[in-house]
Scaffold this active site. Structure first.
Site, PDB file in Angstrom:
ATOM      1  N   HIS A 101      12.964  52.411 -74.838  1.00 14.01           N
ATOM      2  CA  HIS A 101      13.649  51.419 -74.120  1.00 14.01           C
ATOM      3  C   HIS A 101      13.916  49.645 -74.885  1.00 14.01           C
ATOM      4  CE1 HIS A 101      13.342  47.732 -70.767  1.00 14.01           C
ATOM      5  NE2 HIS A 101      12.884  47.176 -71.961  1.00 14.01           N
ATOM      6  N   GLU A 102      13.272  49.702 -76.157  1.00 16.99           N
ATOM      7  CA  GLU A 102      14.028  48.690 -76.826  1.00 16.99           C
ATOM      8  C   GLU A 102      15.165  49.364 -76.976  1.00 16.99           C
ATOM      9  OE1 GLU A 102      12.171  45.744 -76.450  1.00 16.99           O
ATOM     10  OE2 GLU A 102      10.997  46.596 -75.790  1.00 16.99           O
ATOM     11  N   HIS A 105      17.957  48.409 -75.275  1.00 17.52           N
ATOM     12  CA  HIS A 105      18.645  47.228 -75.601  1.00 17.52           C
ATOM     13  C   HIS A 105      19.681  46.948 -76.613  1.00 17.52           C
ATOM     14  CE1 HIS A 105      16.327  45.181 -72.662  1.00 17.52           C
ATOM     15  NE2 HIS A 105      15.454  45.291 -72.875  1.00 17.52           N
ATOM     16  N   HIS A 109      22.782  46.520 -76.293  1.00 21.51           N
ATOM     17  CA  HIS A 109      23.881  45.035 -77.272  1.00 21.51           C
ATOM     18  C   HIS A 109      25.847  45.988 -77.818  1.00 21.51           C
ATOM     19  CE1 HIS A 109      24.036  41.908 -80.628  1.00 21.51           C
ATOM     20  NE2 HIS A 109      24.701  42.193 -79.538  1.00 21.51           N
TER      21      HIS A 109
END
Length: 231
Positions: A101-102, A105, A109
């Site tokens: 999940h991270e 991100h 980006h």
């Protein structure tokens, strides 16, 4: 005038508070359940994060351990990924889901995902607004100053906008995580079910935060209409 920290409009917050408590309990229990289920491949959360980052051309993004529980996050400012103690070195399905999940991100980006860019852009303003909104509003309420109350409401509206933007950002990161875990075979199909439950439970906390912000805004509007002055 009612006591400063209590008035009848507090009841407007009760449903949001109940939802928040339930969401927190749900994410903790779901994470705890699947943190005890080891993945068959035996890779750790940090291993998964680094492998996925490399796959998407983000090998320059460091993966670091961070103290705490469920403190995992991607920092777009430093372009770094931090994983909590219960994720970094764990081989559990929950840890792998959170790590992916991270990474989602980080991919957002890299690709210039618009909701993430907008959220990052308004963070400084929202931080100021979140600290100033209630003091300004209640000073206005105390002295029947409509202008100060309106300023407080406008500032808090920015907080609600932040939460509304955060929802698609988090849901998209989870969607990316599940797709890439499935595509790379890091989790089998039955293991993906557990990862999805963990990420869905985490998403509930963002939903509850948004509902709470909306309830707070409604409460401020009601208070302004009840006690607002004429300035």
């Amino acid at each position: 005038m009612f006591p400063f920290f209590f008035d009848p409009t507090m009841v407007l917050l009760l449903p949001a508070l109940l939802l928040a408590f339930w969401a927190q309990a749900r994410v903790k229990s779901t994470f705890a359940q699947y943190s005890h289920v080891a993945s068959r491949r035996g890779v750790t959360g940090s291993d998964v994060a680094r492998a996925l980052l490399m796959q998407f051309g983000l090998s320059d993004v460091p993966v670091r351990p961070i103290a705490g529980n469920l403190t995992d996050h991607y920092d777009p400012g430093s372009r770094s990924l931090s994983l909590s103690d219960s994720v970094y070195g764990s081989t559990s399905i929950a840890a792998i889901g959170v790590a992916a999940h991270e990474v989602g991100h980080a991919i957002q980006h890299q690709e210039g995902y618009m909701p993430l860019q907008f959220r990052n852009a308004i963070v400084p303003v929202v931080n100021i607004g979140s600290m100033a909104a209630f003091p300004l509003f209640f000073i206005g309420l105390l002295f029947r100053g409509q202008t100060l109350m309106n300023v407080g409401i406008v500032l808090f509206l920015g907080v609600l906008v932040f939460h509304l933007v955060t929802l698609p950002v988090e849901l998209d990161a989870s969607s990316r995580a599940l797709k890439v875990l499935d595509g790379t075979g890091m989790l089998a199909s039955d293991e993906l079910v557990g990862a999805r439950k963990v990420l869905n439970a985490a998403a509930l906390t963002y939903v509850s935060a948004t509902v709470m912000a909306a309830a707070q805004l409604i409460r401020l509007l009601v208070l302004r209409n009840m006690f607002g002055g004429d300035d």
